[in-house]
Scaffold this motif. Structure first.
Motif, PDB file in Angstrom:
ATOM      1  N   UNK A 123       0.840  -1.184   0.000  1.00 29.28           N
ATOM      2  CA  UNK A 123       0.000   0.000   0.000  1.00 29.28           C
ATOM      3  C   UNK A 123       0.882   1.243   0.000  1.00 29.28           C
ATOM      4  N   UNK A 124       0.272   2.363  -0.369  1.00 25.67           N
ATOM      5  CA  UNK A 124       0.928   3.648  -0.177  1.00 25.67           C
ATOM      6  C   UNK A 124      -0.016   4.610   0.514  1.00 25.67           C
ATOM      7  N   UNK A 125       0.523   5.344   1.482  1.00 29.42           N
ATOM      8  CA  UNK A 125      -0.197   6.430   2.132  1.00 29.42           C
ATOM      9  C   UNK A 125       0.096   7.693   1.331  1.00 29.42           C
ATOM     10  N   UNK A 126      -0.925   8.270   0.725  1.00 33.32           N
ATOM     11  CA  UNK A 126      -0.741   9.503  -0.036  1.00 33.32           C
ATOM     12  C   UNK A 126      -0.394  10.656   0.902  1.00 33.32           C
ATOM     13  N   UNK A 127       0.252  11.673   0.347  1.00 38.80           N
ATOM     14  CA  UNK A 127       0.585  12.851   1.148  1.00 38.80           C
ATOM     15  C   UNK A 127      -0.657  13.422   1.818  1.00 38.80           C
ATOM     16  N   UNK A 128      -1.781  13.379   1.127  1.00 39.80           N
ATOM     17  CA  UNK A 128      -3.024  13.933   1.666  1.00 39.80           C
ATOM     18  C   UNK A 128      -3.545  13.136   2.846  1.00 39.80           C
ATOM     19  N   UNK A 152       3.463  18.288   1.308  1.00 38.97           N
ATOM     20  CA  UNK A 152       2.630  19.247   2.041  1.00 38.97           C
ATOM     21  C   UNK A 152       2.497  18.905   3.520  1.00 38.97           C
ATOM     22  N   UNK A 153       3.581  18.339   4.105  1.00 40.53           N
ATOM     23  CA  UNK A 153       3.520  17.871   5.488  1.00 40.53           C
ATOM     24  C   UNK A 153       4.626  18.496   6.324  1.00 40.53           C
ATOM     25  N   UNK A 154       4.319  18.734   7.595  1.00 41.28           N
ATOM     26  CA  UNK A 154       5.328  19.205   8.534  1.00 41.28           C
ATOM     27  C   UNK A 154       6.119  18.018   9.066  1.00 41.28           C
ATOM     28  N   UNK A 155       7.256  18.303   9.703  1.00 44.89           N
ATOM     29  CA  UNK A 155       8.048  17.214  10.266  1.00 44.89           C
ATOM     30  C   UNK A 155       7.292  16.512  11.387  1.00 44.89           C
ATOM     31  N   UNK A 156       6.502  17.243  12.157  1.00 49.69           N
ATOM     32  CA  UNK A 156       5.713  16.603  13.207  1.00 49.69           C
ATOM     33  C   UNK A 156       4.688  15.641  12.608  1.00 49.69           C
ATOM     34  N   UNK A 157       4.055  16.029  11.495  1.00 48.84           N
ATOM     35  CA  UNK A 157       3.084  15.146  10.839  1.00 48.84           C
ATOM     36  C   UNK A 157       3.768  13.909  10.274  1.00 48.84           C
ATOM     37  N   UNK A 158       4.960  14.092   9.709  1.00 50.71           N
ATOM     38  CA  UNK A 158       5.719  12.951   9.187  1.00 50.71           C
ATOM     39  C   UNK A 158       6.099  12.014  10.326  1.00 50.71           C
ATOM     40  N   UNK A 166       5.447   2.074  11.934  1.00 53.02           N
ATOM     41  CA  UNK A 166       6.386   1.212  12.665  1.00 53.02           C
ATOM     42  C   UNK A 166       5.690   0.059  13.369  1.00 53.02           C
ATOM     43  N   UNK A 167       4.370   0.093  13.436  1.00 53.19           N
ATOM     44  CA  UNK A 167       3.642  -1.051  13.999  1.00 53.19           C
ATOM     45  C   UNK A 167       3.739  -2.267  13.097  1.00 53.19           C
ATOM     46  N   UNK A 168       4.111  -2.067  11.839  1.00 52.88           N
ATOM     47  CA  UNK A 168       4.227  -3.164  10.879  1.00 52.88           C
ATOM     48  C   UNK A 168       5.653  -3.703  10.862  1.00 52.88           C
ATOM     49  N   UNK A 169       5.804  -5.029  10.820  1.00 58.36           N
ATOM     50  CA  UNK A 169       7.140  -5.618  10.697  1.00 58.36           C
ATOM     51  C   UNK A 169       7.648  -5.628   9.256  1.00 58.36           C
ATOM     52  N   UNK A 170       6.788  -5.214   8.313  1.00 57.04           N
ATOM     53  CA  UNK A 170       7.137  -5.264   6.901  1.00 57.04           C
ATOM     54  C   UNK A 170       7.974  -4.044   6.500  1.00 57.04           C
ATOM     55  N   UNK A 171       8.503  -4.097   5.283  1.00 58.10           N
ATOM     56  CA  UNK A 171       9.303  -2.988   4.755  1.00 58.10           C
ATOM     57  C   UNK A 171       8.479  -1.711   4.713  1.00 58.10           C
ATOM     58  N   UNK A 172       9.129  -0.622   5.095  1.00 58.49           N
ATOM     59  CA  UNK A 172       8.477   0.686   5.111  1.00 58.49           C
ATOM     60  C   UNK A 172       9.287   1.644   4.248  1.00 58.49           C
ATOM     61  N   UNK A 173       8.600   2.374   3.378  1.00 55.32           N
ATOM     62  CA  UNK A 173       9.246   3.309   2.450  1.00 55.32           C
ATOM     63  C   UNK A 173       8.724   4.711   2.726  1.00 55.32           C
ATOM     64  N   UNK A 174       9.634   5.678   2.764  1.00 52.98           N
ATOM     65  CA  UNK A 174       9.247   7.076   2.935  1.00 52.98           C
ATOM     66  C   UNK A 174       9.728   7.869   1.726  1.00 52.98           C
ATOM     67  N   UNK A 175       8.775   8.493   1.024  1.00 56.00           N
ATOM     68  CA  UNK A 175       9.093   9.276  -0.160  1.00 56.00           C
ATOM     69  C   UNK A 175       9.287  10.750   0.195  1.00 56.00           C
ATOM     70  N   UNK A 176      10.395  11.311  -0.234  1.00 60.97           N
ATOM     71  CA  UNK A 176      10.495  12.768  -0.293  1.00 60.97           C
ATOM     72  C   UNK A 176       9.597  13.224  -1.433  1.00 60.97           C
ATOM     73  N   UNK A 177       8.789  14.253  -1.209  1.00 61.34           N
ATOM     74  CA  UNK A 177       7.768  14.624  -2.185  1.00 61.34           C
ATOM     75  C   UNK A 177       7.374  16.080  -1.992  1.00 61.34           C
ATOM     76  N   UNK A 178       7.060  16.747  -3.097  1.00 58.78           N
ATOM     77  CA  UNK A 178       6.491  18.094  -3.075  1.00 58.78           C
ATOM     78  C   UNK A 178       5.150  18.039  -3.794  1.00 58.78           C
ATOM     79  N   UNK A 179       4.091  18.446  -3.103  1.00 58.99           N
ATOM     80  CA  UNK A 179       2.734  18.293  -3.645  1.00 58.99           C
ATOM     81  C   UNK A 179       2.291  19.517  -4.433  1.00 58.99           C
ATOM     82  N   UNK A 180       3.027  19.827  -5.484  1.00 59.53           N
ATOM     83  CA  UNK A 180       2.582  20.818  -6.468  1.00 59.53           C
ATOM     84  C   UNK A 180       2.623  20.137  -7.829  1.00 59.53           C
TER      85      UNK A 180
END
Length: 288
Positions: A123-128, A152-158, A166-180
């Motif tokens: 799955x992917x969690x969209x920026x929104x 479009x996210x603050x560091x606290x939101x990230x 982190x509740x998942x034992x599976x691979x986790x990916x974090x994308x750097x992204x700009x929502x324009x």
């Protein structure tokens, strides 16, 4: 090659984000999969919304007169662009027949549950959606790798969303992204990618881009991206808000070609004199 195998092998995992560029049409969705698979991507990503869960009645019934509208209200517009659960299951099988993975961004908990039920591999969690705890937890509960975008996210939101993943034992990916859409080069800020890697060492770092061209993507890989996502369409002139920020078929083909060439060019870091250089030494050096 699946996500974990690609990361382990040092191969950039390339995702063609078709989003809703299929216009709600299965024939277009399958052609997008055909072209993306032919270009050599690893995966195709779409989106899933359950509009009556995602939108309030007021939002659903709001008049929508955008030039990109597919309905007279915003809800009708969103419904027109949706594929059914059965259609997503068909595309999952169709993509597998082409040798590529298929998954979605789920925009609400109902969609996350529906897509988990058909066996999506990730799955992917969209920026929104990174502040939508209920939806994020529903994707994590599927017990498959989960990716998240940080546009479009603050560091606290990230930080908060990363904590949920982190509740998942599976691979986790974090994308750097700009929502324009499209993003200007001045907004891309690739130097933040090493910051993400330092802050989230337990995540695979990626880059999700909505910019013009493909040169920046190679730079993002050089800056540490292990997963690369780009929007993809058959024609940037098609009606819809994402087409203008998407690569067309030739662009996606060149992107995959150049990424693989860059990976090869990285080499192993050991200095050597290649056999093909030996005659050049004899020909060009005054002192042998």
């Amino acid at each position: 090659m699946d996500l974990d195998a690609a990361v382990a092998a040092g191969e950039t995992y390339i995702i063609a984000e078709i989003g809703q560029n299929h216009q709600g049409e299965m024939s277009i969705a399958k052609r997008l999969i055909d072209e993306a698979a032919s270009a050599g991507v690893n995966a195709i990503k779409s989106q899933k919304r359950h509009t009556r869960t995602l939108l309030t009645p007021e939002q659903y019934d709001r008049p929508y007169d955008s030039p990109n509208a597919f309905g007279t209200t915003y809800g009708e517009h969103r419904d027109a662009l949706e594929l059914s659960v059965e259609q997503h299951a068909e595309l999952l099988a169709y993509a597998a027949s082409k040798g590529v993975a298929y998954f979605v961004s789920a925009w609400d908990p109902v969609s996350a549950g529906q897509m988990a039920d058909i066996g999506l591999p990730m799955f992917k969690v969209a920026s929104a959606s990174i502040t939508d705890t209920e939806t994020v937890n529903a994707m994590v509960a599927a017990n498959v790798p989960v990716m998240m975008s940080t546009g479009m996210s603050t560091e606290d939101e990230i930080d908060a969303c990363a904590g949920l993943l982190r509740a998942s034992p599976k691979t986790k990916v974090m994308f750097h992204c700009t929502s324009t859409y499209p993003a200007t080069f001045e907004q891309l800020n690739l130097r933040y990618m090493p910051v993400l890697q330092e802050r989230y060492p337990d995540f695979v770092i990626g880059f999700s881009g909505h910019h013009q061209g493909i040169a920046v993507d190679i730079g993002a890989i050089a800056m540490g991206a292990k997963v690369l996502e780009r929007h993809f369409t058959l024609d940037r002139a098609m009606r819809g808000s994402d087409h203008s920020a998407s690569l067309e078929v030739p662009g996606l083909q060149k992107l995959v070609r150049d990424v693989r060439a860059f990976e090869t060019a990285l080499g192993d870091g050991i200095k050597r004199v290649y056999d093909e250089e030996v005659p050049m030494r004899a020909k060009l050096r005054r002192v042998q």
